[in-house]
Scaffold this motif. Structure first.
Motif, PDB file in Angstrom:
ATOM      1  N   HIS A 189      13.561  81.438  29.748  1.00  0.00           N
ATOM      2  CA  HIS A 189      14.588  81.957  30.495  1.00  0.00           C
ATOM      3  C   HIS A 189      14.380  81.728  32.061  1.00  0.00           C
ATOM      4  CE1 HIS A 189      16.898  83.822  27.455  1.00  0.00           C
ATOM      5  NE2 HIS A 189      15.827  84.227  26.899  1.00  0.00           N
ATOM      6  N   THR A 190      13.276  81.675  32.581  1.00  0.00           N
ATOM      7  CA  THR A 190      12.908  81.540  33.815  1.00  0.00           C
ATOM      8  C   THR A 190      13.265  79.911  34.248  1.00  0.00           C
ATOM      9  OG1 THR A 190      10.952  83.215  34.052  1.00  0.00           O
ATOM     10  CG2 THR A 190      10.945  81.433  35.685  1.00  0.00           C
TER      11      THR A 190
ATOM     12  N   TYR B  59      15.593  78.039  32.548  1.00  0.00           N
ATOM     13  CA  TYR B  59      16.825  77.879  32.113  1.00  0.00           C
ATOM     14  C   TYR B  59      17.905  78.477  32.928  1.00  0.00           C
ATOM     15  CZ  TYR B  59      20.201  76.593  28.621  1.00  0.00           C
ATOM     16  OH  TYR B  59      21.246  75.969  27.729  1.00  0.00           O
ATOM     17  N   GLU B  60      17.596  79.396  33.858  1.00  0.00           N
ATOM     18  CA  GLU B  60      18.529  80.078  34.505  1.00  0.00           C
ATOM     19  C   GLU B  60      19.714  79.078  35.056  1.00  0.00           C
ATOM     20  OE1 GLU B  60      20.842  83.134  35.709  1.00  0.00           O
ATOM     21  OE2 GLU B  60      19.132  83.444  34.374  1.00  0.00           O
TER      22      GLU B  60
ATOM     23  N   LEU C 100      22.225  77.878  32.405  1.00  0.00           N
ATOM     24  CA  LEU C 100      23.076  79.124  32.200  1.00  0.00           C
ATOM     25  C   LEU C 100      24.068  79.241  32.951  1.00  0.00           C
ATOM     26  CD1 LEU C 100      21.715  82.390  30.508  1.00  0.00           C
ATOM     27  CD2 LEU C 100      23.454  82.277  32.285  1.00  0.00           C
ATOM     28  N   THR C 101      23.699  79.454  34.364  1.00  0.00           N
ATOM     29  CA  THR C 101      24.862  79.886  35.499  1.00  0.00           C
ATOM     30  C   THR C 101      25.834  78.577  35.493  1.00  0.00           C
ATOM     31  OG1 THR C 101      22.939  80.794  36.617  1.00  0.00           O
ATOM     32  CG2 THR C 101      24.938  80.038  37.995  1.00  0.00           C
TER      33      THR C 101
ATOM     34  N   GLN D  73      16.172  90.431  24.254  1.00  0.00           N
ATOM     35  CA  GLN D  73      15.005  89.637  24.182  1.00  0.00           C
ATOM     36  C   GLN D  73      14.246  89.244  22.992  1.00  0.00           C
ATOM     37  OE1 GLN D  73      15.545  91.778  26.285  1.00  0.00           O
ATOM     38  NE2 GLN D  73      15.506  90.972  28.652  1.00  0.00           N
TER      39      GLN D  73
ATOM     40  N   ASN E 112      24.500  93.716  28.875  1.00  0.00           N
ATOM     41  CA  ASN E 112      24.474  93.792  30.366  1.00  0.00           C
ATOM     42  C   ASN E 112      24.834  95.232  30.537  1.00  0.00           C
ATOM     43  OD1 ASN E 112      24.133  91.198  31.037  1.00  0.00           O
ATOM     44  ND2 ASN E 112      26.268  90.728  30.357  1.00  0.00           N
TER      45      ASN E 112
ATOM     46  N   ASP F 120      25.548  80.574  25.788  1.00  0.00           N
ATOM     47  CA  ASP F 120      25.357  80.856  27.284  1.00  0.00           C
ATOM     48  C   ASP F 120      26.287  81.446  27.904  1.00  0.00           C
ATOM     49  OD1 ASP F 120      22.627  79.962  27.127  1.00  0.00           O
ATOM     50  OD2 ASP F 120      23.233  77.957  28.090  1.00  0.00           O
TER      51      ASP F 120
END
Length: 296
Positions: free
Chosen positions: A114-115, A117-118, A121-122, A156, A190, A236
């Motif tokens: 995830h670090t 891939y951010e 995703l954005t 996660q 979220n 995503d």
């Protein structure tokens, strides 16, 4: 979305469709209409990584899914993702995931991914939010009996629940080609704490569910009317479609929600298809509002 961002989206989509091929800068510049004299710097500035690091990250994501959820040999996964040898693949995989492919298969951990891939995703979320033209249909969904594995806890860790459910499906001869695949979505990751997150992984069954020691529960999607959106693309950005149903479509409609959670039907899966070709039908159970006379 700006033309500039759309060009980068084209780059990501092209890479995902050709992960097993030798990709070079000239190809990517040609499909995205970037100048090869500036593409390296543009990509690094936009994604925070070089274009070839982007290629490697997308290959390793698909490889991680294949390791966690499929039975292919490690060497076959390596070759299918553009690596010439098991050794080269293992070095690259361990550098990103901090585990060897074999260790990851036994105990997947998606946190390091995830670090990296951010930025992707954005980009995908913005693309869907600004360009999607959601087509909401009203359907009468039939009663559907399910075998479900409940995930309770941090999002996660959902991958481990999915992997357990896949193993149960295999043992009971219920592959996606014979048994429709569903997710029951109880809350938004979220807006709830990790320990309160609830998500069911399920498949349709025709026969009564036998007692088991795998934690598989019998559940039913009740017959009733649903608003449905077909989401094409990566998970995503699937939250954008879900939020649209609740925040825009529902208040403007003559419907109100029924007492059953929103649910997904998985029609086409990653990694069998590229992420941008995934197909997920999103169902929101609804009924006519009290002020509306149902004439259908």
């Amino acid at each position: 979305m700006s033309r500039y961002e759309a060009q980068f989206s084209t780059v990501v989509n092209y890479i995902e469709k050709h992960l097993e091929e030798d990709l070079d800068i000239d190809q990517l510049c040609q499909v995205s209409h970037f100048s090869k004299y500036h593409f390296h710097r543009q990509c690094s500035a936009f994604f925070g990584m070089s274009v070839m690091a982007l290629v490697k990250a997308l290959r390793l994501k698909r490889a991680a899914y294949q390791l966690a959820y499929r039975d292919s040999r490690v060497v076959d996964i390596a070759l299918a993702n553009g690596y010439d040898s098991h050794e080269a693949f293992s070095r690259a995989f361990k550098k990103l995931f901090h585990k060897s492919p074999t260790d990851f298969r036994h105990s997947p951990d998606w946190t390091p991914w995830h670090t990296h891939y951010e930025p992707i995703l954005t980009l995908r979320t913005k693309l869907v939010r600004e360009n999607a033209n959601f087509d909401v249909q009203i359907v009468d969904f039939p009663e559907t009996r399910l075998a479900a594995l409940e995930h309770r806890g941090a999002p996660q860790e959902l991958g481990n629940t999915i992997r357990q459910f896949i193993e149960w499906r295999k043992a009971n001869r219920l592959p996606p080609s014979k048994s429709r695949t569903f997710n029951l979505i109880y809350n938004d990751p979220n807006t709830v704490t990790a320990e309160d997150y609830r998500f069911d992984v399920a498949c349709a069954i025709a026969q009564p569910l036998e007692e088991n020691t795998c934690g598989i529960a019998y559940k039913v999607i009740p017959a009733g009317r649903c608003a449905v959106i077909r989401h094409i693309g990566s998970d995503d950005a699937i939250g954008v479609a879900v939020n649209y149903l609740y925040s825009e479509w529902l208040p403007q409609s003559d419907f109100e929600v029924r007492d059953f959670p929103i649910f997904f039907e998985r029609v086409k899966f990653f990694p069998e298809v590229p992420e941008n070709e995934m197909v997920t039908d999103i169902y929101l159970p609804v009924r006519w509002g009290d002020h509306v006379v149902d004439t259908l």
